[in-house]
Design a protein around this motif. Structure first.
Motif, PDB file in Angstrom:
ATOM      1  N   ASN A   5       0.799  -1.205   0.000  1.00  0.00           N
ATOM      2  CA  ASN A   5       0.000   0.000   0.000  1.00  0.00           C
ATOM      3  C   ASN A   5       0.840   1.267   0.000  1.00  0.00           C
ATOM      4  O   ASN A   5       0.304   2.363   0.054  1.00  0.00           O
ATOM      5  N   ASP A   7       3.291   4.315  -1.438  1.00  0.00           N
ATOM      6  CA  ASP A   7       3.330   5.025  -2.715  1.00  0.00           C
ATOM      7  C   ASP A   7       4.510   4.617  -3.582  1.00  0.00           C
ATOM      8  O   ASP A   7       4.469   4.730  -4.808  1.00  0.00           O
ATOM      9  N   THR A  10       3.468   1.844  -5.828  1.00  0.00           N
ATOM     10  CA  THR A  10       2.212   2.100  -6.544  1.00  0.00           C
ATOM     11  C   THR A  10       2.499   2.870  -7.814  1.00  0.00           C
ATOM     12  O   THR A  10       3.167   3.915  -7.798  1.00  0.00           O
ATOM     13  N   LYS A  26      -5.422   0.482  -3.323  1.00  0.00           N
ATOM     14  CA  LYS A  26      -4.284   1.387  -3.361  1.00  0.00           C
ATOM     15  C   LYS A  26      -4.726   2.823  -3.628  1.00  0.00           C
ATOM     16  O   LYS A  26      -4.110   3.770  -3.136  1.00  0.00           O
ATOM     17  N   SER A  30      -3.355   6.014  -1.426  1.00  0.00           N
ATOM     18  CA  SER A  30      -2.266   6.661  -2.148  1.00  0.00           C
ATOM     19  C   SER A  30      -2.558   8.145  -2.343  1.00  0.00           C
ATOM     20  O   SER A  30      -3.713   8.565  -2.474  1.00  0.00           O
ATOM     21  N   LYS A  32      -1.256   9.720  -4.903  1.00  0.00           N
ATOM     22  CA  LYS A  32      -1.140   9.932  -6.342  1.00  0.00           C
ATOM     23  C   LYS A  32      -2.491   9.855  -7.049  1.00  0.00           C
ATOM     24  O   LYS A  32      -2.594  10.193  -8.219  1.00  0.00           O
TER      25      LYS A  32
END
Length: 238
Positions: A5, A7, A10, A26, A30, A32
């Motif tokens: 999980n 970043d 990811t 995610k 996240s 993002k």
């Protein structure tokens, strides 16, 4: 061991809602992740979204408090209009049976004050004395003749001529102290700390007139006189 999980592990394709490799877990954690359409409406759950698709005019997205308020006001207004129409319809429907319905008699409270307003004749003059706060001269009697005179303001009365008076000056005549016959129960003084402490006894002023007759007078703030003791009522001030 790496955190799935984080970043760092990811990719942008995993947090992009338009990608085939989109990972919703995610995307929640996240930084993002980006919303494809920022002006898209928000719903609390999937079922609410599905209901909004089927009934677009009934289910509103989150954050539309003004629309919700206007909708509730419109519903309340419509309910009141329908209720008024139903009441009017029922009134017209049962109008022909209105004369057959027994109406309950209005029970009016009757007391001394309400009866005073309906007095006529001599008692009507007393009602004017109550309204205008006029001074009266009332001649009273005892068992064998005239007792004395009351100068007072009338507060209330009834049809038996019972009167409630205020600001009373009582004047009467009686024999001198040596010739008076005092009943057995009236010759004893009032003990201290009893009735004298609750209500003070009015002070009586005596003036000798000659021939063994004395004129007595006293001031009483309030007095109740029974109609059987009244001989004559005269309006002094008009």
């Amino acid at each position: 061991m790496t955190d799935n999980n984080s970043d760092s592990s990811t990719s942008e394709s995993e947090v992009s809602a338009c990608s085939s490799s989109f990972n919703p877990i995610k995307a929640l954690y996240s930084t993002k992740a980006k919303v494809p359409v920022e002006s898209a409406p928000l719903y609390e759950n999937i079922s609410q979204f599905e209901s909004a698709l089927k009934k677009s005019n009934e289910v509103l997205p989150v954050g539309q408090s003004e629309l919700v308020k206007k909708r509730e006001e419109a519903k309340e207004k419509k309910r009141i209009e329908e209720e008024n129409k139903l009441n009017e319809k029922n009134k017209q429907r049962f109008a022909q049976y209105g004369g057959m319905v027994q109406t309950r008699r209005e029970i009016r409270t009757r007391n001394v004050l309400t009866r005073m307003d309906a007095m006529e004749g001599p008692l009507g003059v007393l009602k004017d004395c109550v309204d205008k706060r006029l001074r009266l001269k009332i001649i009273t009697r005892h068992g064998t003749g005239v007792r004395g005179v009351l100068h007072a303001t009338l507060v209330a009365f009834d049809k038996q001529w019972n009167m409630a008076l205020s600001d009373v000056l009582e004047v009467w005549k009686r024999k001198g102290p040596r010739k008076r016959k005092v009943p057995p129960g009236l010759g004893r003084p009032v003990p201290k700390g009893t009735a004298a402490s609750i209500s003070s006894v009015p002070e009586v002023t005596e003036t000798p007139l000659g021939k063994g007759i004395w004129e007595c007078s006293r001031y009483i703030p309030q007095m109740m006189v029974r109609g059987e003791h009244i001989v004559l009522v005269n309006v002094v001030e008009r």
